[in-house]
Design a protein around this motif. Structure first.
Motif, PDB file in Angstrom:
ATOM      1  N   SER A  32       7.918 -28.985   5.263  1.00 46.96           N
ATOM      2  CA  SER A  32       6.998 -28.928   4.161  1.00 46.96           C
ATOM      3  C   SER A  32       5.427 -29.082   4.555  1.00 46.96           C
ATOM      4  O   SER A  32       4.533 -28.706   3.852  1.00 46.96           O
ATOM      5  N   SER A  33       5.338 -29.623   5.627  1.00 48.88           N
ATOM      6  CA  SER A  33       3.767 -30.137   6.200  1.00 48.88           C
ATOM      7  C   SER A  33       3.412 -28.576   6.413  1.00 48.88           C
ATOM      8  O   SER A  33       2.060 -28.478   6.653  1.00 48.88           O
ATOM      9  N   GLU A  34       4.084 -27.556   6.715  1.00 48.66           N
ATOM     10  CA  GLU A  34       3.517 -26.064   7.060  1.00 48.66           C
ATOM     11  C   GLU A  34       3.159 -25.342   6.133  1.00 48.66           C
ATOM     12  O   GLU A  34       2.681 -24.305   5.974  1.00 48.66           O
ATOM     13  N   LEU A  35       3.392 -25.763   4.831  1.00 48.97           N
ATOM     14  CA  LEU A  35       3.492 -24.967   3.494  1.00 48.97           C
ATOM     15  C   LEU A  35       2.258 -25.452   2.582  1.00 48.97           C
ATOM     16  O   LEU A  35       1.941 -26.616   2.571  1.00 48.97           O
ATOM     17  N   GLY A  36       1.902 -24.778   1.761  1.00 43.02           N
ATOM     18  CA  GLY A  36       0.999 -25.242   0.827  1.00 43.02           C
ATOM     19  C   GLY A  36      -0.317 -24.612   0.937  1.00 43.02           C
ATOM     20  O   GLY A  36      -0.586 -23.789   1.649  1.00 43.02           O
ATOM     21  N   GLY A  37      -1.434 -25.090   0.537  1.00 43.48           N
ATOM     22  CA  GLY A  37      -2.901 -24.768   0.684  1.00 43.48           C
ATOM     23  C   GLY A  37      -3.160 -23.324   0.247  1.00 43.48           C
ATOM     24  O   GLY A  37      -2.306 -23.047  -0.784  1.00 43.48           O
ATOM     25  N   PHE A  38      -3.826 -22.653   0.958  1.00 42.14           N
ATOM     26  CA  PHE A  38      -4.444 -21.368   0.203  1.00 42.14           C
ATOM     27  C   PHE A  38      -3.194 -20.253   0.429  1.00 42.14           C
ATOM     28  O   PHE A  38      -3.167 -19.356  -0.608  1.00 42.14           O
ATOM     29  N   GLU A  39      -2.488 -20.260   1.420  1.00 41.86           N
ATOM     30  CA  GLU A  39      -1.433 -19.499   1.670  1.00 41.86           C
ATOM     31  C   GLU A  39       0.023 -19.490   0.939  1.00 41.86           C
ATOM     32  O   GLU A  39       0.815 -18.852   1.156  1.00 41.86           O
ATOM     33  N   GLY A  40       0.083 -21.110   0.443  1.00 39.50           N
ATOM     34  CA  GLY A  40       1.230 -21.221  -0.312  1.00 39.50           C
ATOM     35  C   GLY A  40       2.349 -21.170   0.411  1.00 39.50           C
ATOM     36  O   GLY A  40       2.570 -21.559   1.593  1.00 39.50           O
ATOM     37  N   ASP A  41       3.501 -20.037   0.249  1.00 39.53           N
ATOM     38  CA  ASP A  41       5.074 -20.380   1.171  1.00 39.53           C
ATOM     39  C   ASP A  41       4.745 -19.128   2.339  1.00 39.53           C
ATOM     40  O   ASP A  41       5.642 -18.943   2.964  1.00 39.53           O
ATOM     41  N   GLU A  42       3.530 -18.483   2.478  1.00 37.67           N
ATOM     42  CA  GLU A  42       3.678 -17.284   3.364  1.00 37.67           C
ATOM     43  C   GLU A  42       3.742 -17.691   4.711  1.00 37.67           C
ATOM     44  O   GLU A  42       4.611 -17.099   5.416  1.00 37.67           O
ATOM     45  N   PRO A  43       3.348 -18.924   5.249  1.00 36.17           N
ATOM     46  CA  PRO A  43       3.706 -19.400   6.473  1.00 36.17           C
ATOM     47  C   PRO A  43       5.197 -19.666   6.679  1.00 36.17           C
ATOM     48  O   PRO A  43       5.567 -19.623   8.039  1.00 36.17           O
ATOM     49  N   ALA A  44       6.009 -19.800   5.754  1.00 34.24           N
ATOM     50  CA  ALA A  44       7.616 -19.911   5.872  1.00 34.24           C
ATOM     51  C   ALA A  44       7.964 -18.663   6.710  1.00 34.24           C
ATOM     52  O   ALA A  44       8.932 -18.628   7.640  1.00 34.24           O
ATOM     53  N   ARG A  45       7.519 -17.376   6.254  1.00 34.04           N
ATOM     54  CA  ARG A  45       8.073 -15.932   7.007  1.00 34.04           C
ATOM     55  C   ARG A  45       7.666 -16.075   8.605  1.00 34.04           C
ATOM     56  O   ARG A  45       8.747 -15.950   9.319  1.00 34.04           O
ATOM     57  N   ALA A  46       6.881 -16.589   8.889  1.00 37.39           N
ATOM     58  CA  ALA A  46       6.334 -16.698  10.478  1.00 37.39           C
ATOM     59  C   ALA A  46       7.467 -17.733  11.166  1.00 37.39           C
ATOM     60  O   ALA A  46       7.857 -17.425  12.229  1.00 37.39           O
ATOM     61  N   ILE A  47       7.694 -18.904  10.589  1.00 39.21           N
ATOM     62  CA  ILE A  47       8.496 -19.820  10.815  1.00 39.21           C
ATOM     63  C   ILE A  47      10.038 -19.504  10.892  1.00 39.21           C
ATOM     64  O   ILE A  47      10.755 -19.503  11.894  1.00 39.21           O
ATOM     65  N   ILE A  48      10.444 -18.818   9.739  1.00 38.08           N
ATOM     66  CA  ILE A  48      11.943 -18.170   9.716  1.00 38.08           C
ATOM     67  C   ILE A  48      11.886 -17.007  11.000  1.00 38.08           C
ATOM     68  O   ILE A  48      13.011 -17.013  11.527  1.00 38.08           O
ATOM     69  N   GLU A  49      10.930 -16.250  11.052  1.00 36.70           N
ATOM     70  CA  GLU A  49      11.154 -15.264  12.282  1.00 36.70           C
ATOM     71  C   GLU A  49      11.262 -15.606  13.420  1.00 36.70           C
ATOM     72  O   GLU A  49      11.937 -15.284  14.455  1.00 36.70           O
ATOM     73  N   ALA A  50      10.509 -17.028  13.807  1.00 36.07           N
ATOM     74  CA  ALA A  50      10.773 -17.452  14.988  1.00 36.07           C
ATOM     75  C   ALA A  50      11.951 -17.961  15.123  1.00 36.07           C
ATOM     76  O   ALA A  50      12.772 -18.180  16.205  1.00 36.07           O
ATOM     77  N   GLN A  51      12.455 -18.716  14.020  1.00 33.79           N
ATOM     78  CA  GLN A  51      13.929 -19.285  14.073  1.00 33.79           C
ATOM     79  C   GLN A  51      14.770 -18.384  14.276  1.00 33.79           C
ATOM     80  O   GLN A  51      15.912 -18.553  15.126  1.00 33.79           O
ATOM     81  N   ASP A  52      14.639 -16.947  13.892  1.00 34.95           N
ATOM     82  CA  ASP A  52      15.685 -15.853  14.239  1.00 34.95           C
ATOM     83  C   ASP A  52      15.602 -15.510  15.445  1.00 34.95           C
ATOM     84  O   ASP A  52      16.444 -15.263  16.188  1.00 34.95           O
TER      85      ASP A  52
END
Length: 81
Positions: A32-52
């Motif tokens: 949750s520390s990676e989310l929020g701010g101006f980008e909202g949930d958009e950083p989740a995509r990069a994190i999930i792609e790295a997990q994949d």
């Protein structure tokens, strides 16, 4: 008596991931520390792609391209299409 919410629930946000090939994975954890701010949930995509990528490297099986990422429990937009 009500129970206190655990710390673990507030440290991660869960996402459902829909792939272009029709596959779906549920409850993918993103800090949750990676989310929020101006980008909202958009950083989740990069994190999930790295997990994949890490999963593919370990298993030898790659995932398709991500079509949609949404918070777990939200109504699926992909099903409406």
């Amino acid at each position: 008596m009500a129970r206190k919410p655990s710390k673990a629930q507030s440290e991660f946000v869960l996402f459902d991931v829909y792939y272009e090939d029709g596959a779906r994975t549920s409850n993918r954890k993103v800090p949750s520390s990676e989310l929020g701010g101006f980008e909202g949930d958009e950083p989740a995509r990069a994190i999930i792609e790295a997990q994949d990528a890490e999963i593919a490297e370990r298993s030898g099986v790659s995932r398709g391209r991500i079509k949609l990422i949404e918070r777990a429990g939200a109504k699926a937009k992909a099903k409406a299409k």
